[in-house]
Design a protein around this motif. Structure first.
Motif, mmCIF file in Angstrom:
data_model
loop_
_atom_site.group_PDB
_atom_site.id
_atom_site.type_symbol
_atom_site.label_atom_id
_atom_site.label_comp_id
_atom_site.label_asym_id
_atom_site.label_seq_id
_atom_site.Cartn_x
_atom_site.Cartn_y
_atom_site.Cartn_z
ATOM 1 N N HIS A 1 0.828 -1.210 0.000
ATOM 2 C CA HIS A 1 0.000 0.000 0.000
ATOM 3 C C HIS A 1 0.859 1.257 0.000
ATOM 4 O O HIS A 1 0.435 2.306 -0.496
ATOM 5 C CB HIS A 1 -0.911 -0.016 1.234
ATOM 6 N N TYR A 2 2.071 1.162 0.545
ATOM 7 C CA TYR A 2 2.917 2.335 0.755
ATOM 8 C C TYR A 2 4.031 2.492 -0.280
ATOM 9 O O TYR A 2 4.664 3.546 -0.330
ATOM 10 C CB TYR A 2 3.585 2.241 2.140
ATOM 11 N N TRP A 3 4.304 1.477 -1.069
ATOM 12 C CA TRP A 3 5.569 1.445 -1.812
ATOM 13 C C TRP A 3 5.417 1.709 -3.307
ATOM 14 O O TRP A 3 4.454 1.243 -3.937
ATOM 15 C CB TRP A 3 6.250 0.099 -1.599
ATOM 16 N N THR B 1 -4.101 -5.303 -3.080
ATOM 17 C CA THR B 1 -3.941 -4.394 -1.948
ATOM 18 C C THR B 1 -5.318 -3.849 -1.608
ATOM 19 O O THR B 1 -6.104 -3.507 -2.486
ATOM 20 C CB THR B 1 -2.985 -3.228 -2.271
ATOM 21 N N TYR B 2 -5.595 -3.796 -0.312
ATOM 22 C CA TYR B 2 -6.909 -3.387 0.159
ATOM 23 C C TYR B 2 -6.886 -1.945 0.663
ATOM 24 O O TYR B 2 -5.819 -1.386 0.933
ATOM 25 C CB TYR B 2 -7.366 -4.334 1.273
ATOM 26 N N ALA B 3 -8.054 -1.367 0.783
ATOM 27 C CA ALA B 3 -8.157 0.014 1.257
ATOM 28 C C ALA B 3 -7.606 0.126 2.678
ATOM 29 O O ALA B 3 -7.766 -0.777 3.501
ATOM 30 C CB ALA B 3 -9.611 0.472 1.213
ATOM 31 N N SER C 1 -11.798 -6.355 6.541
ATOM 32 C CA SER C 1 -11.093 -6.823 5.345
ATOM 33 C C SER C 1 -10.237 -8.061 5.608
ATOM 34 O O SER C 1 -9.637 -8.609 4.681
ATOM 35 C CB SER C 1 -10.236 -5.703 4.750
ATOM 36 N N PHE C 2 -10.173 -8.525 6.856
ATOM 37 C CA PHE C 2 -9.417 -9.725 7.187
ATOM 38 C C PHE C 2 -9.898 -10.244 8.536
ATOM 39 O O PHE C 2 -10.629 -9.562 9.252
ATOM 40 C CB PHE C 2 -7.913 -9.441 7.232
#
Length: 277
Positions: free
Chosen positions: A124-126, A162-164, A183-184
């Motif tokens: 999510h960050y990369w 990738t999830y929100a 989400s998990f």
């Protein structure tokens, strides 16, 4: 090329493929751990204005002893760790023979007030496209459920999605974005308890996090980031839009081609290297 004796067994490789994480039998010798702990003490001393959980690019030494582009006075001891032959051998078995080192983050959670790392996915960050990275998390201290060890959701990498992530308006977390609770399944979490010198490895899509360290024991891990030469470090991207809670300077971060080739021909290995680079 890998050494004649494989760093990982076939069963370990298969576990990584199916579960998205691995605690290998590979382990640093005690003398190496002691040396890295000394390097950690110097790193913390040299960066009094940086939370010890946020020592990003700890392997990048700035020019003339100053802080690097991401605000940390790094140490070549952590670059040496990232280049360790046995570690890179293990990474090669998981991502292939073309290996680029693009990051090293020291997560040192002090006793009593070590910050929480919310549930998240690294991807999510990369700014890596296509998303692909193996993280090797090397324990320098005992890492247990008591002091906030790394936790993973097995198999959560398999969808390659990738999830929100939701923004956290808090100052007691390492990252300020977290995955939504629905989400998990947190009940599926596995605690990766490690002794000094042990390490874990996880996939870029793995859902993981760590609780706050409220114990009387420090918890430190060095996260080494490796991507395959089939991916590009897209320097003009900042997927978290500057709201990760960790200062980053992707545009000027140096890359190291450790093995093989840059298959894309687009990764720039000259950026970020000054006289001390």
């Amino acid at each position: 090329m890998r050494t004649a004796e494989a760093a990982l067994s076939p069963a370990e490789v298969q576990h990584y493929r199916t579960q998205g994480y691995l605690v290998p039998g590979l382990r640093l010798p005690p003398a190496r751990v002691d040396m890295l702990r000394d390097a950690l003490q110097r790193l913390i001393r040299d960066n009094p204005g940086v939370r010890p959980e946020k020592l990003v690019s700890a392997h990048v030494v700035g020019r003339d002893g100053r802080a690097n582009a991401e605000g940390v006075k790094g140490s070549s001891d952590f670059l040496d760790l990232a280049r360790d032959t046995q570690i890179v051998d293990a990474v090669e078995q998981l991502i292939g023979p073309d290996i680029i080192l693009w990051g090293c983050h020291v997560f040192c959670k002090p006793a009593g007030d070590g910050h929480e790392t919310p549930w998240h996915q690294d991807g999510h960050y990369w700014p890596i496209r296509p998303l692909a990275t193996c993280t090797v998390w090397v324990a320098l201290d005992e890492s247990t459920t008591e002091n906030g060890c790394l936790r993973v959701i097995p198999g959560s990498h398999a969808s390659k999605l990738t999830y929100a992530h939701l923004l956290e308006d808090r100052h007691d977390v390492v990252l300020q974005q977290r995955m939504a609770d629905d989400s998990f399944d947190e009940a599926a979490a596995v605690d990766l308890q490690l002794q000094p010198g042990q390490m874990s490895m996880h996939d870029v899509y793995m859902i993981h996090g760590a609780k706050a360290n409220l114990s009387g024991k420090r918890r430190t891990g060095v996260a080494l980031r490796y991507m395959p030469g089939t991916s590009v470090f897209e320097r003009d991207l900042n997927p978290a839009d500057g709201r990760s809670g960790v200062p980053v300077a992707f545009a000027s971060r140096p890359l190291w081609l450790l093995r093989g080739r840059d298959r894309t021909g687009r990764n720039d290995f000259s950026i970020g290297f000054g006289p001390a680079g």
